[in-house]
Design a protein around this motif. Structure first.
Motif, PDB file in Angstrom:
ATOM      1  N   GLU A  36       0.828  -1.213   0.000  1.00  0.00           N
ATOM      2  CA  GLU A  36       0.000   0.000   0.000  1.00  0.00           C
ATOM      3  C   GLU A  36       0.858   1.257   0.000  1.00  0.00           C
ATOM      4  N   LEU A  37       1.968   1.212   0.781  1.00  0.00           N
ATOM      5  CA  LEU A  37       2.884   2.355   0.810  1.00  0.00           C
ATOM      6  C   LEU A  37       3.496   2.594  -0.560  1.00  0.00           C
ATOM      7  N   SER A  38       3.869   1.503  -1.230  1.00  0.00           N
ATOM      8  CA  SER A  38       4.438   1.627  -2.571  1.00  0.00           C
ATOM      9  C   SER A  38       3.411   2.228  -3.532  1.00  0.00           C
ATOM     10  N   ARG A  39       2.164   1.732  -3.455  1.00  0.00           N
ATOM     11  CA  ARG A  39       1.112   2.290  -4.309  1.00  0.00           C
ATOM     12  C   ARG A  39       0.845   3.757  -3.976  1.00  0.00           C
ATOM     13  N   ALA A  40       0.857   4.092  -2.687  1.00  0.00           N
ATOM     14  CA  ALA A  40       0.638   5.477  -2.272  1.00  0.00           C
ATOM     15  C   ALA A  40       1.762   6.374  -2.787  1.00  0.00           C
ATOM     16  N   ARG A  41       3.011   5.882  -2.749  1.00  0.00           N
ATOM     17  CA  ARG A  41       4.131   6.671  -3.285  1.00  0.00           C
ATOM     18  C   ARG A  41       3.981   6.887  -4.782  1.00  0.00           C
ATOM     19  N   GLN A  42       3.584   5.812  -5.500  1.00  0.00           N
ATOM     20  CA  GLN A  42       3.372   5.963  -6.948  1.00  0.00           C
ATOM     21  C   GLN A  42       2.262   6.978  -7.237  1.00  0.00           C
ATOM     22  N   ASP A  43       1.154   6.863  -6.461  1.00  0.00           N
ATOM     23  CA  ASP A  43       0.068   7.832  -6.626  1.00  0.00           C
ATOM     24  C   ASP A  43       0.549   9.247  -6.310  1.00  0.00           C
ATOM     25  N   GLY A  44       1.331   9.371  -5.238  1.00  0.00           N
ATOM     26  CA  GLY A  44       1.866  10.683  -4.854  1.00  0.00           C
ATOM     27  C   GLY A  44       2.751  11.258  -5.958  1.00  0.00           C
ATOM     28  N   GLU A  45       3.603  10.404  -6.552  1.00  0.00           N
ATOM     29  CA  GLU A  45       4.464  10.874  -7.647  1.00  0.00           C
ATOM     30  C   GLU A  45       3.619  11.295  -8.853  1.00  0.00           C
ATOM     31  N   ARG A  46       2.582  10.472  -9.155  1.00  0.00           N
ATOM     32  CA  ARG A  46       1.700  10.827 -10.262  1.00  0.00           C
ATOM     33  C   ARG A  46       1.001  12.157  -9.997  1.00  0.00           C
ATOM     34  N   TRP A  47       0.468  12.309  -8.776  1.00  0.00           N
ATOM     35  CA  TRP A  47      -0.233  13.550  -8.442  1.00  0.00           C
ATOM     36  C   TRP A  47       0.729  14.745  -8.424  1.00  0.00           C
ATOM     37  N   ALA A  48       1.951  14.509  -7.963  1.00  0.00           N
ATOM     38  CA  ALA A  48       2.942  15.595  -7.938  1.00  0.00           C
ATOM     39  C   ALA A  48       3.290  16.036  -9.357  1.00  0.00           C
ATOM     40  N   LEU A  51       0.364  17.894 -10.720  1.00  0.00           N
ATOM     41  CA  LEU A  51       0.310  19.220 -10.114  1.00  0.00           C
ATOM     42  C   LEU A  51       1.341  20.148 -10.760  1.00  0.00           C
ATOM     43  N   GLN A  52       2.556  19.626 -10.968  1.00  0.00           N
ATOM     44  CA  GLN A  52       3.592  20.442 -11.626  1.00  0.00           C
ATOM     45  C   GLN A  52       3.162  20.825 -13.044  1.00  0.00           C
ATOM     46  N   ARG A  53       2.602  19.853 -13.780  1.00  0.00           N
ATOM     47  CA  ARG A  53       2.138  20.127 -15.134  1.00  0.00           C
ATOM     48  C   ARG A  53       1.034  21.188 -15.121  1.00  0.00           C
ATOM     49  N   ALA A  54       0.072  21.058 -14.181  1.00  0.00           N
ATOM     50  CA  ALA A  54      -1.022  22.028 -14.089  1.00  0.00           C
ATOM     51  C   ALA A  54      -0.489  23.419 -13.725  1.00  0.00           C
ATOM     52  N   GLN A  55       0.485  23.461 -12.810  1.00  0.00           N
ATOM     53  CA  GLN A  55       1.069  24.754 -12.437  1.00  0.00           C
ATOM     54  C   GLN A  55       1.809  25.376 -13.622  1.00  0.00           C
ATOM     55  N   ARG A  56       2.542  24.555 -14.365  1.00  0.00           N
ATOM     56  CA  ARG A  56       3.276  25.054 -15.531  1.00  0.00           C
ATOM     57  C   ARG A  56       2.301  25.586 -16.592  1.00  0.00           C
TER      58      ARG A  56
END
Length: 191
Positions: A36-48, A51-56
């Motif tokens: 679950e932690l690994s999946r959460a990290r992957q989700d966090g990286e995807r969301w990050a 978020l960077q793309r949306a900010q750009r």
């Protein structure tokens, strides 16, 4: 005593088996939590990254909007300046036209084959008209020149006797045609 030792050994085996079961359950729980932690990290990286793309994209849109707004403000400023310039030109032209008196009839051109006003050459398709401004019914009050001198009796029937084309003349009905200058003198409201 051997029975007691046997019961203690059985209790110890039972306790060891339970400890192993608990340890195995904890390991399974830890593996599940790590997954679950690994999946959460992957989700966090995807969301990050999202978020960077949306900010750009937001920054790019803001820069584009700022440039467009600056361009539109410059266009508005230029249009206002041009409008003021045109208004000044109109005002200057208006002031010039206020100072213009009614034009004096132009003299008969030296070349009788040209219009007295627009200098158009009389040909087959452009007819020549003599200016016939009849002042008989308008009285002597109109029969004065601008300098105040009276017109002669000959000039009362025809003011300028200029030759004009159809475009530069006005139909006076039964009185014939007259040039635009004479018509404007006779009818100042027509100017």
């Amino acid at each position: 005593l051997p029975q007691r030792l046997a019961s203690l050994a059985a209790a110890a085996r039972e306790e060891t088996w339970q400890s192993r079961q608990q340890l195995q359950a904890q390991r399974q729980e830890m593996a599940r939590l790590q997954e679950e932690l690994s999946r959460a990290r992957q989700d966090g990286e995807r969301w990050a990254s999202a978020l960077q793309r949306a900010q750009r994209e937001a920054l790019e849109r803001e820069a584009t909007r700022g440039a467009e707004q600056a361009r539109q403000q410059e266009l508005i400023r230029d249009m206002k300046a041009r409008l003021l310039e045109l208004l000044r030109e109109k005002d200057a032209l208006w002031q010039k036209t206020e100072g213009i008196d009614t034009p004096v009839p132009s003299p008969v051109p030296r070349d009788p084959g040209l219009c007295a006003r627009c200098h158009k050459d009389f040909r087959l398709l452009s007819r020549r008209y003599n200016c016939r401004w009849d002042m008989g019914e308008w009285g002597v009050a109109l029969a004065q020149r601008r300098d105040g001198s009276a017109l002669t009796s000959c000039s009362l029937s025809r003011l300028c006797q200029g030759k004009v084309c159809h475009t530069c003349s006005v139909d006076m009905g039964k009185h014939g045609r007259c040039c635009l200058i004479c018509y404007q003198q006779r009818h100042p409201q027509a100017t």
